[in-house]
Design an enzyme around this catalytic site. Structure first.
Site, PDB file in Angstrom:
ATOM      1  N   HIS B 308       4.861   3.515  -1.343  1.00 14.60           N
ATOM      2  CA  HIS B 308       5.514   4.624  -2.041  1.00 14.60           C
ATOM      3  C   HIS B 308       4.960   5.984  -1.641  1.00 14.60           C
ATOM      4  CE1 HIS B 308       7.014   1.410  -4.621  1.00 14.60           C
ATOM      5  NE2 HIS B 308       7.984   2.252  -4.915  1.00 14.60           N
ATOM      6  N   GLY B 309       3.731   6.026  -1.209  1.00  5.17           N
ATOM      7  CA  GLY B 309       3.178   7.313  -0.816  1.00  5.17           C
ATOM      8  C   GLY B 309       1.706   7.229  -0.511  1.00  5.17           C
TER       9      GLY B 309
END
Lengths: 342, 456
Positions: B308-309
């Site tokens: 996701h990041g």
């Protein structure tokens, strides 16, 4: 016949669902209802007891009091002997619908004053968006004096010193060196069913659409990529605001007369929200009205490497942020205490 | 779009490919080379994989594909994260390293299309898929614009055969497509953006908000991320349907889950099934004993979080979900299946418990940093009550209830495009028109917020 039935069903479905959305928006409280009206004497005023949520560069949730103002309600007939009332006059900076009211400088100053004095201080917020000093004067004469304030603070910036407004506020004129207030508004309020429709949140949304289209901003919202980026680099803005030139005086004849009239009133002071030109400053000083300068509060925030008008959530600049509100309250606490010293 | 809907066969492939590249280049044309590079590499690796005679050679080709894709992802998404983390680590021990931080822009959708192309080569390597000889079809599979920037992450075996475009969209597909787009826009604009505006303010300056306001902010974020992402998935699926393409369902009323395992079968389905097929199972799955199964589960969720990041908050979010899944497996003694036998009250209790666990993890997902998440938790523990609690409660309940209502109808009708079940055409078009009117009206109230998952 079948087609007609379907068209009828189509229209009915839209109407029923729009009513459902109105209910959703009412409970959802994200679109403010109509919360201002035109009073025949004072012009624009807030409707009493209205919950308002606003999204701008900041975020506001709050409500107007039963007297149609912001802040505490006070007894207009009998003023308790222990009560000290401070009226705040100004534009959207004083209305302050970018922060919750508990972070508003008015509420914070009131808390500070009540913590350090025996009297019961009430800071009454009479701010109205777009007001200039002349508008404030009319409001002061027509409304605020009824509240028997012990001190009235007029918050001004350079743009408030040359009178231009009228619209839904009383018009002010200078005839034979006399200030004349005319309660003739260039716009009028709707009545009856139309007024009821205008109270709907869907109507507010439609009005906002209309005004955006009129300002030719509709395409920038629909096709954001092609529009100018409204987000601002925080540090750049600090530099820009520091290079403001203050050589041009703003005070016009009407506002000068207003200053002259105010100097005759007891217990009024001018609060400088932003630096004004030296010429204007000297004019106000000459009138004898005390001046409270908020520059130290703003400088204190800048010293902490915080842009006083930057809002990190929306990445936009605009009104003073909550850091400034806090510092403003410290200065106002000191200055109000001094001005109200017996 | 109308031309794309009308065309058929080869010409449609060329047209949609051009549109897809135009769509991607609209954000930043420089990254077109990146998607083209990934496409070329995986197309040829696919060909070589099918021709390779030994497992060893096949494996080498697979390594090239995975290496290139993960290399691109690693450089653009995680380079600065690892560099900064290394510098922080050195600083902890009193050392000093010159700043190695690079000025890198994250290409939109890179996490989605690299995973999609990797699944193509891995499936060929596993012998589950025959490579396509049609380069244009494969290019469109990688860059198909409705799902390019935020999924769903499609599998080649599902999407590639549809890229022949032998027929135009059917009447049912057109109707479902319109409904999915309308409902998706309503979710995104009315629910996602509205709640997102409040969430942005609360998480930008949590210090000025009271304990209950922070909780409302967190609940509103759970509404925002779901409405925003499932809204996008609806729009993507609807747009694809108009072109005659069926994409996989990405959400299935996730907040109705009675346990965390069920939640992951209902939330971002295309990613969780990808992680299961291409990470959890290759790691060994649950084949080598309980301990290794738990280890694999945790590794999968940690990497899922990192996907996701590039931030520790996402890793913690993944770790929390990993821990939840392990605990759930321990409690249920590795029994599979959902809790269908529970009574109504018990079901509600289970749903509420699962939601609370998910909500707690969302705090780390949304917080700017680990420190901010801890700060918010400390602030919540002070039990300060807001002076505007009534309004905050009203806002939170309204948006949560509308979200639940939409999910309830989906669940009852077993359809994401439930409006198609309305028989009277007047009512059907009336509902769609009113939804669109509201979306348009609301779009003019404020600037729209970007889709949350575009950043991933």
């Amino acid at each position: 016949m079948k087609t007609l039935k379907q068209i009828l069903l189509f229209c009915c479905t839209i109407l029923v669902l729009l009513a459902c959305y109105e209910v959703m928006l009412t409970f959802g409280e994200v679109i403010p209802p109509k919360y201002r009206e035109v009073d025949n004497e004072i012009g624009l005023r807030f409707l009493s007891n209205k919950n308002v949520t606003r999204f701008n560069e900041g975020f506001f949730i709050g409500s107007t009091n039963s007297q149609g103002n912001l802040g505490p309600t006070v007894n207009l007939v009998n003023k308790p002997p222990n009560e000290k009332r401070v009226a705040l006059m100004g534009d959207s900076y004083v209305v302050g619908q970018q922060v919750f009211y508990r972070q508003h400088f008015a509420q914070q100053t009131e808390n500070l004053l009540n913590n350090s004095h025996q009297e019961n201080f009430k800071l009454l917020n009479f701010g109205m968006n777009g007001y200039q000093l002349a508008d404030m004067y009319v409001r002061y004469k027509n409304l605020v004096e009824r509240y028997q304030p012990d001190l009235t603070l007029f918050f001004v910036a350079p743009e408030d010193l040359s009178y231009t407004s009228a619209g839904l506020n009383p018009k002010i004129d200078l005839i034979d060196n006399e200030l004349i207030i005319e309660n003739q508004f260039s716009k009028s309020e709707s009545k009856g069913v139309k007024a009821k429709i205008e109270e709907l949140r869907l109507w507010s949304m439609l009005s906002a659409c209309k005004s955006l289209i009129a300002k030719k901003q509709a395409s920038s919202i629909l096709f954001g990529k092609f529009a100018a980026d409204n987000s601002v680099n925080e540090s750049n803005h600090v530099k820009n605001s520091e290079t403001l030139t203050l050589d041009h005086p703003s005070l016009d004849l009407i506002t000068m007369k207003v200053v002259e009239q105010l100097s005759k009133s007891k217990n009024v002071a001018v609060v400088l929200l932003k630096p004004i030109s030296t010429v204007d400053l000297n004019q106000i000083k000459l009138s004898g009205i005390p001046i409270i300068d908020l520059a130290p509060a703003i400088n204190l925030v800048k010293k902490r490497e915080i842009n006083p008008v930057y809002w990190s959530a929306t990445k936009k600049t605009g009104h003073y942020n909550h850091y400034v509100h806090k510092e403003m309250s410290v200065i106002l606490d000191e200055e109000i205490s001094k001005l109200l010293q017996p | 779009m109308p031309l794309g809907m009308w065309l058929k066969g080869r010409i449609k492939v060329i047209y949609l490919l051009a549109i897809s590249y135009l769509f991607y280049g609209y954000w930043d044309w420089r990254f077109l080379s990146l998607i083209a590079f990934s496409t070329i590499v995986d197309y040829f690796v696919g060909q070589f994989l099918s021709k390779a005679k030994t497992k060893k050679v096949k494996f080498r080709w697979l390594l090239i594909s995975v290496g290139v894709n993960l290399g691109l992802l690693g450089f653009f998404k995680y380079c600065n994260f690892f560099v900064d983390s290394f510098q922080d680590l050195v600083a902890q021990f009193g050392g000093n390293v010159d700043s190695l931080h690079l000025n890198i822009i994250l290409p939109v959708g890179i996490s989605f299309y690299t995973f999609q192309t990797m699944s193509y080569t891995i499936d060929i390597y596993r012998g589950k898929l025959a490579p396509t000889r049609d380069f244009l079809k494969f290019s469109l599979f990688v860059s198909f614009f409705p799902q390019l920037v935020a999924g769903p992450i499609e599998r080649a075996r599902d999407l590639l055969p549809q890229m022949a475009f032998k027929n135009r969209a059917t009447r049912t597909q057109l109707k479902e497509g319109i409904v999915l787009i309308t409902l998706g826009l309503f979710k995104k604009v009315m629910l996602g953006d509205t709640t997102g505006r409040i969430v942005d303010h609360i998480f930008a300056e949590p210090g000025i908000y009271m304990s209950d306001e922070l909780i409302y902010g967190l609940i509103l974020f759970s509404v925002q991320i779901y409405a925003d992402f499932s809204g996008y998935s609806n729009i993507a699926r609807g747009t694809a349907k108009l072109l005659g393409v069926e994409l996989v369902e990405n959400f299935n009323q996730p907040y109705f889950s009675k346990n965390i395992t069920e939640f992951w079968r209902r939330w971002h389905i295309s990613l969780s099934s990808w992680l299961k097929d291409y990470l959890y199972i290759p790691l060994g799955g649950n084949r080598n004993g309980k301990f290794k199964a738990y280890r694999n589960l945790m590794l999968t969720m940690l990497l899922g979080g990192l996907w996701h990041g590039a931030n520790w908050t996402f890793i913690i979010w993944g770790a929390l979900h990993g821990a939840y899944l392990i605990v759930h497996k321990l409690i249920t003694k590795n029994k599979t299946g959902s809790d269908t036998e529970s009574g109504n009250l018990l079901s509600l209790l289970k749903i509420a418990t699962t939601f609370c666990l998910v909500l707690f993890a969302w705090l780390f997902f949304r917080a700017k940093s680990f420190d901010q998440a801890i700060f918010i938790l400390n602030k919540i523990a002070r039990f300060e009550i807001s002076d505007v609690w009534g309004t905050m409660l009203s806002i939170t309940l309204t948006f949560a209830l509308v979200t639940v209502l939409l999910d309830y109808i989906e669940w009852k009708t077993k359809s994401h495009s439930f409006l198609t079940k309305i028989k009277a055409p007047g009512v059907f078009w009336g509902v769609n028109a009113s939804l669109l009117i509201m979306v348009m009206l609301y779009m003019f109230q404020a600037e729209p917020l970007p889709f949350v998952y575009f950043q991933f």
